[in-house]
Design a protein around this motif. Structure first.
Motif, PDB file in Angstrom:
ATOM      1  N   SER A 142     -47.917  -3.124  -0.376  1.00 46.21           N
ATOM      2  CA  SER A 142     -46.574  -3.597   0.338  1.00 46.21           C
ATOM      3  C   SER A 142     -45.850  -3.702  -0.875  1.00 46.21           C
ATOM      4  CB  SER A 142     -46.450  -4.533   1.207  1.00 46.21           C
ATOM      5  OG  SER A 142     -48.074  -5.104   1.618  1.00 46.21           O
TER       6      SER A 142
ATOM      7  N   PHE B  90     -40.691  -6.056   4.671  1.00 52.36           N
ATOM      8  CA  PHE B  90     -41.332  -5.064   5.161  1.00 52.36           C
ATOM      9  C   PHE B  90     -42.291  -5.680   4.474  1.00 52.36           C
ATOM     10  CE2 PHE B  90     -37.998  -3.273   5.318  1.00 52.36           C
ATOM     11  CZ  PHE B  90     -37.272  -2.993   6.878  1.00 52.36           C
ATOM     12  N   ASP B  91     -43.636  -5.784   5.148  1.00 55.26           N
ATOM     13  CA  ASP B  91     -45.440  -5.173   4.650  1.00 55.26           C
ATOM     14  C   ASP B  91     -46.118  -4.388   5.073  1.00 55.26           C
ATOM     15  OD1 ASP B  91     -46.093  -5.442   6.932  1.00 55.26           O
ATOM     16  OD2 ASP B  91     -46.342  -7.315   6.145  1.00 55.26           O
TER      17      ASP B  91
ATOM     18  N   LEU C  70     -54.298  -8.101  10.719  1.00 56.84           N
ATOM     19  CA  LEU C  70     -55.230  -8.017   9.901  1.00 56.84           C
ATOM     20  C   LEU C  70     -55.950  -9.694  11.178  1.00 56.84           C
ATOM     21  CD1 LEU C  70     -57.135  -8.646   7.776  1.00 56.84           C
ATOM     22  CD2 LEU C  70     -55.512 -10.649   7.335  1.00 56.84           C
ATOM     23  N   ALA C  71     -55.410  -9.936  11.438  1.00 60.41           N
ATOM     24  CA  ALA C  71     -55.970 -11.454  12.427  1.00 60.41           C
ATOM     25  C   ALA C  71     -56.359 -10.430  14.204  1.00 60.41           C
ATOM     26  CB  ALA C  71     -55.136 -11.774  12.348  1.00 60.41           C
TER      27      ALA C  71
ATOM     28  N   ARG D 277     -37.273 -13.389  -0.268  1.00 58.77           N
ATOM     29  CA  ARG D 277     -38.508 -13.370   1.074  1.00 58.77           C
ATOM     30  C   ARG D 277     -38.269 -11.084   1.076  1.00 58.77           C
ATOM     31  NH1 ARG D 277     -38.798 -13.152   6.635  1.00 58.77           N
ATOM     32  NH2 ARG D 277     -38.262 -12.138   7.306  1.00 58.77           N
ATOM     33  N   LEU D 278     -39.171 -10.673   1.097  1.00 57.41           N
ATOM     34  CA  LEU D 278     -39.911  -9.306   1.236  1.00 57.41           C
ATOM     35  C   LEU D 278     -39.159  -9.886   2.938  1.00 57.41           C
ATOM     36  CD1 LEU D 278     -42.693  -8.754  -0.847  1.00 57.41           C
ATOM     37  CD2 LEU D 278     -40.725  -7.709  -1.242  1.00 57.41           C
TER      38      LEU D 278
ATOM     39  N   ASP E   7     -44.570 -18.949  14.580  1.00 58.24           N
ATOM     40  CA  ASP E   7     -44.579 -18.868  13.373  1.00 58.24           C
ATOM     41  C   ASP E   7     -46.023 -18.532  13.660  1.00 58.24           C
ATOM     42  OD1 ASP E   7     -46.213 -21.298  13.451  1.00 58.24           O
ATOM     43  OD2 ASP E   7     -45.157 -22.669  11.765  1.00 58.24           O
ATOM     44  N   PHE E   8     -47.260 -18.378  11.957  1.00 59.67           N
ATOM     45  CA  PHE E   8     -47.998 -17.452  12.463  1.00 59.67           C
ATOM     46  C   PHE E   8     -49.585 -18.837  12.300  1.00 59.67           C
ATOM     47  CE2 PHE E   8     -47.413 -14.068   9.765  1.00 59.67           C
ATOM     48  CZ  PHE E   8     -46.985 -13.276  11.124  1.00 59.67           C
TER      49      PHE E   8
ATOM     50  N   PRO F 290     -40.679 -17.003  11.802  1.00 60.63           N
ATOM     51  CA  PRO F 290     -40.000 -18.062  11.568  1.00 60.63           C
ATOM     52  C   PRO F 290     -38.032 -17.998  10.839  1.00 60.63           C
ATOM     53  CG  PRO F 290     -41.268 -18.692  10.416  1.00 60.63           C
ATOM     54  CD  PRO F 290     -41.680 -17.285  10.920  1.00 60.63           C
ATOM     55  N   TYR F 291     -37.801 -17.466  10.255  1.00 56.57           N
ATOM     56  CA  TYR F 291     -37.165 -16.905   9.319  1.00 56.57           C
ATOM     57  C   TYR F 291     -35.317 -16.058   9.860  1.00 56.57           C
ATOM     58  CZ  TYR F 291     -39.666 -19.023   5.827  1.00 56.57           C
ATOM     59  OH  TYR F 291     -40.245 -20.481   4.480  1.00 56.57           O
TER      60      TYR F 291
ATOM     61  N   ALA G  25     -41.667  -7.727   8.254  1.00 54.59           N
ATOM     62  CA  ALA G  25     -43.109  -8.687   6.891  1.00 54.59           C
ATOM     63  C   ALA G  25     -44.174  -9.025   7.788  1.00 54.59           C
ATOM     64  CB  ALA G  25     -42.354  -8.968   6.376  1.00 54.59           C
ATOM     65  N   GLY G  26     -44.671  -9.297   7.623  1.00 52.38           N
ATOM     66  CA  GLY G  26     -45.909 -10.229   8.615  1.00 52.38           C
ATOM     67  C   GLY G  26     -46.506  -9.117   9.517  1.00 52.38           C
TER      68      GLY G  26
ATOM     69  N   CYS H 298     -48.729  -7.416   8.494  1.00 54.60           N
ATOM     70  CA  CYS H 298     -50.102  -6.352   8.541  1.00 54.60           C
ATOM     71  C   CYS H 298     -51.250  -8.099   8.536  1.00 54.60           C
ATOM     72  CB  CYS H 298     -49.953  -6.591   6.177  1.00 54.60           C
ATOM     73  SG  CYS H 298     -51.042  -6.244   6.128  1.00 54.60           S
ATOM     74  N   ASP H 299     -50.347  -9.404   8.685  1.00 48.25           N
ATOM     75  CA  ASP H 299     -50.939 -10.475   9.271  1.00 48.25           C
ATOM     76  C   ASP H 299     -51.455 -10.376  10.343  1.00 48.25           C
ATOM     77  OD1 ASP H 299     -49.222 -11.257   6.776  1.00 48.25           O
ATOM     78  OD2 ASP H 299     -50.623 -12.366   6.612  1.00 48.25           O
TER      79      ASP H 299
END
Lengths: 428, 459
Positions: B405, B425-426, B379-380, B422-423, B341-342, B317-318, B372-373, B375-376
């Motif tokens: 990360s 990357f991950d 994971l899902a 804000r990062l 978004d998530f 969203p950013y 960034a994100g 990874c989430d």
């Protein structure tokens, strides 16, 4: 999106003002507000529901308990239907139902019985209550904050299985006869009227106590802050509500807060959490606003994740703001503690949370003026979703584990109401 | 402060006093400095050896004073003193060399008089900027967005422009940055002429290439592919025969860079796109996160094969770059669902059959370095046992290892203030990934180091 501040859109306050009018009008008004999400969020919904039920009890004419219960059920069902994903509405309705049943049961004992034999369910626990007359002065719902008393009560009602009782009664042995109470059908109209008015005021008191309980959640939950937060901890919070904010500011230790905000509000110039940040920073803690949606990157740093529950089910599922589920998943994957905060009134005997992803508000990220997106792309946006389980459930009764939740539920709801599937009836 | 030493030599030439007073405001002073460079160079060629030495000594003393001052200003902050510090010496070296062509007296005047004031000004400015990074993330680099006016004078105009584009994220994505960098370096090589008494192989890398790289790094931290390519380029330069003609050497180098771009970027992308597209089957629901040109091309390619599939775009969203992807795909006629978004991610994942990522880099333990994100999302996908496919050019594979990360990452300069962080990357551990598609073929993600080994042999 919330209605503009001071705008014309009606909100909870306007609804509370409208309560002076006729009950039916207020009910319709509330249903409209709920449908349009002009009242949203678990606490406003709970307060509104309690207030409207209070009006129903206080202002409407009812001559016996069953009539009242039926009326509450009808109103409750409509309220739940107006915002079916908000489990809290159903919770309050069921707690009021339990309250009425308990009061009615006591009255029956005191006065020697109720005039209506029509409701086996309400008659059922009679023998048990009779065996503990000492408990009478303490009405169970008043004891929400004094868990042990309420629990005692529930242990007794536990023994009474509603599924077993009705056949017994239909076999010819009336519960009244079995329990030895005086004959129910011989009451005069006069005593019944006094009974009703007494019951009415008792139920009103009970509902007010529920409202007080909702109000006091923040303060009661706060007291656990020092147990949960240790010096130097990294605490991750997601769109902290007032409850969570108070919880964190209560802790006088120095710790670090990773504040994850709603992306749609993050870029606005107005800082929603300015005062929260200020009070934490004044205490020597640090607050970092994290502008990421994926939080896996931060998890190695984080000690605890604190989420606000919209509702908690008996199985430990937690309904949360959209986006929190992926945070909880990341935290659990990395072995971080997930703590869910929410009043007992959010604890729902329902277990349909797995279906409660609420979709809506697609214009959050995609502008309606963006023709290419609106015309050709299907846009989905979740408002709330569910987390399968958390490590700790922090309510105003203390920190509980998932396994213990059903005990609390039994303390606060009657089994016949737990079975009452308000949500299910809507789907049909 | 890094800019200070560079500015100095050029400052020296025409109006030393005015220069020193101007340099209180670094950008302005610097600007005039660079502008005057040609002047300075032209008028400088008569300088005796003794003067040269004297100049060098002053230079050193000044540098030391500078370093000391900066340390005092930015005490605890390692990042502050270290990264510009790194930049300083190399820039200094360059200047030390070219200084030979400078008017000694003028420089001495400006060097002594002008120094203290700007010293105080520049580091404190940097410190202020840095102070907002939360302590626990202070080890991570952030694009410093060095203004063009503060650049070393030996930075080539093509690189200057590129630095600004990178700093503003106009050129984003690892592979695009790499390509642009190599093309810019080609121009640097073309415009280079070896000074008398030097050879290209020995002189070019430290004195010309170095400042370009430093400048680019200070605009935005280098990505892994750039590091890999620069190492390769340095190797090529060192391989140049000492006796070969400069013209030949330059031509060979440019040719090598062209080949490198063709092989490792252009052709690699084509192979990966095609190979990725073949992995998408009829009826697939492909879930993607954000926008990456490689993923976009892969999806379009699959569609052009006549595969019937739909796409689920999850966005950050950013950044909201996913909207662009959604529009592009929808315009082609692919069925697209977009989620900003998530929220409800696991529910979206249930509908998906495959997840497609483009990696910014792959670590040699098989971990994926991506937006960034990612990874989430992975994971899902892992939770529901969906296939996760990573697209990555081999140039992006690094021999480094990251298990979390926060080892390698970058802070978003747009969102780094007292309030926000804000990062960019991950790192996604290899356990959440399944397949890795590179131009060398499709392998299991954990085989990334083997690809690296293969490439070494190949080179």
């Amino acid at each position: 999106m919330a209605p503009p501040k001071g705008g014309y859109a009606p909100n909870l306050d306007k609804f509370l003002d409208s309560l002076k009018g006729p009950v039916d009008t207020s009910v319709e008004f509330l249903i409209a507000l709920l449908k349009r999400r002009q009242i949203k969020g678990s606490e406003p919904c709970a307060v509104a529901t309690a207030r409207i039920l209070l009006q129903v009890v206080a202002k409407e004419k009812w001559t016996d308990v069953d009539q009242l219960i039926e009326r509450i059920r009808v109103v409750g069902t409509r309220l739940v239907a107006a915002q079916p994903r908000e489990l809290v509405i159903g919770n309050v309705v069921k707690r009021v139902l339990r309250l009425i049943r308990d009061e009615a049961m006591e009255d029956r004992n005191e006065a020697g019985g109720d005039s209506s034999p029509a409701s086996p369910a309400s008659m059922l626990p009679t023998p048990i209550v009779e065996s503990i007359p000492d408990v009478k002065p303490f009405r169970p719902p008043t004891l929400n904050s004094l868990g042990s008393f309420a629990r005692t009560q529930s242990m007794f009602s536990l023994l009474a299985d509603p599924d077993v009782a009705p056949p017994l009664w239909s076999n010819g042995t009336t519960p009244a006869a079995a329990s030895g109470t005086s004959t129910p059908l011989s009451r005069t109209a006069l005593s019944q009227a006094t009974n009703i008015s007494a019951l009415r005021s008792e139920v009103i008191d009970g509902i007010e106590e529920i409202m007080d309980e909702i109000k006091q959640v923040d303060d009661q939950v706060q007291t656990y802050a020092d147990i949960i937060i240790h010096p130097g901890n990294y605490i991750l919070v997601y769109q902290p509500s007032r409850t969570v904010q108070k919880f964190l500011t209560r802790c006088k230790r120095k710790f670090n807060v990773l504040l994850v905000v709603d992306p749609s509000t993050a870029t606005s110039t107005e800082d929603l959490y300015a005062s929260f940040r200020k009070s934490l920073v004044a205490g020597g803690s640090t607050v970092v606003k994290v502008m990421n949606t994926g939080l896996m990157a931060y998890m190695p740093r984080v000690n605890k994740v604190i989420l606000e529950a919209r509702a908690i089910t008996a199985t430990g599922e937690v309904v949360v703001d959209s986006g929190a589920a992926s945070i909880a998943r990341a935290a659990r994957q990395q072995g971080r503690t997930v703590i869910v905060v929410g009043g007992v009134y959010k604890l729902s005997p329902d277990s349909q949370a797995n279906q409660t992803i609420e979709w809506g508000d697609p214009s959050k990220y995609v502008n309606f003026s963006d023709g290419q997106m609106v015309g050709h792309v299907k846009v989905k946006n979740a408002v709330s979703e569910s987390v399968p389980e958390a490590d700790t459930y922090l309510t105003n009764l203390g920190a509980n584990s998932k396994e213990y939740l059903h005990v609390i539920i039994e303390d606060h709801y009657k089994e016949e109401d737990i079975g009452l599937d308000l949500y299910g009836t809507i789907r049909k | 402060m890094s800019t200070e030493p560079n500015g100095e030599p050029s400052q020296g030439a025409p109006q030393p006093k005015e220069q020193s007073s101007k340099s209180i405001q670094p950008p302005k002073g610097e600007k005039t400095g660079t502008a005057e460079t040609p002047n300075a160079l032209s008028g400088e060629k008569k300088l005796s050896g003794a003067e040269l030495k004297k100049k060098a000594k002053e230079e050193k003393a000044a540098k030391r004073a500078l370093a000391k001052a900066s340390k005092e200003v930015a005490k605890g902050e390692a990042a502050v003193s270290s990264s510009p510090g790194q930049l300083g010496p190399s820039a200094g070296e360059v200047k030390g060399n070219k200084k030979g062509k400078q008017d000694a007296t003028a420089t001495a005047g400006s060097g002594a008089g002008g120094r203290p004031t700007p010293n105080r000004a520049t580091p404190s400015m940097v410190a202020e900027q840095k102070a907002t990074i939360p302590e626990c993330f202070s080890h991570l680099p952030m694009a410093k967005r060095l203004p063009m006016t503060q650049a070393d004078k030996s930075v080539h105009p093509a690189v200057l422009a590129l630095g600004q584009q990178m700093a503003t994220f106009t050129i984003d994505e690892s592979i695009n940055r790499l390509r642009a960098t190599l093309l810019a370096f080609k121009r640097v090589i073309a415009s280079y002429s070896t000074p008398a008494g030097h050879t290209l192989a020995r002189h070019f890398t430290p004195h010309v290439l170095g400042p370009q790289i430093d400048y680019l790094t200070s605009c935005r931290p280098m990505c892994f592919s750039m590091g890999n390519a620069i190492r390769w380029l340095k190797l090529q330069i060192s391989k140049i025969d000492m006796d070969s003609k400069e013209e030949d050497a330059k031509r060979d180098l440019c040719r090598a860079i062209d080949n490198f771009i063709t092989e490792r970027i252009t052709a690699a992308d084509e192979v990966i796109t095609e190979s990725g597209a073949k992995h998408i089957e009829n009826g697939d629901v492909v879930l993607v996160y954000g926008r990456s040109s490689l993923v976009e091309r892969t999806l379009l390619c699959a569609y052009s094969f006549g595969t019937n599939f739909s796409v689920f775009v999850i966005d950050d969203p950013y950044e909201r770059a996913g909207q662009l992807l959604a529009k592009t795909l929808a315009a082609e006629g692919i069925k697209v669902t977009y989620c900003g978004d998530f929220g409800g991610l696991i529910n979206h994942m249930r509908h998906a059959t495959k997840v497609l990522f483009a990696a910014d880099a792959m670590f040699s333990n098989g971990a994926m370095y991506a937006r960034a994100g990612a990874c989430d999302v992975a994971l899902a996908a892992n939770e529901l046992e969906k296939e996760v496919i990573t697209l990555c050019e081999t140039i992006n594979i690094t021999e480094r290892v990251a298990t979390d990360s926060l080892t390698y990452n970058e802070i978003d300069p747009e969102r780094c203030s007292a309030e926000a962080f804000r990062l960019l990357f991950d790192t996604t551990p290899v356990k959440y990934l399944n397949a890795l598609i590179t131009e060398l073929g499709c392998v299991a993600s954990k085989s990334a180091p083997i690809l690296l080994r293969k490439l070494e042999e190949f080179n």
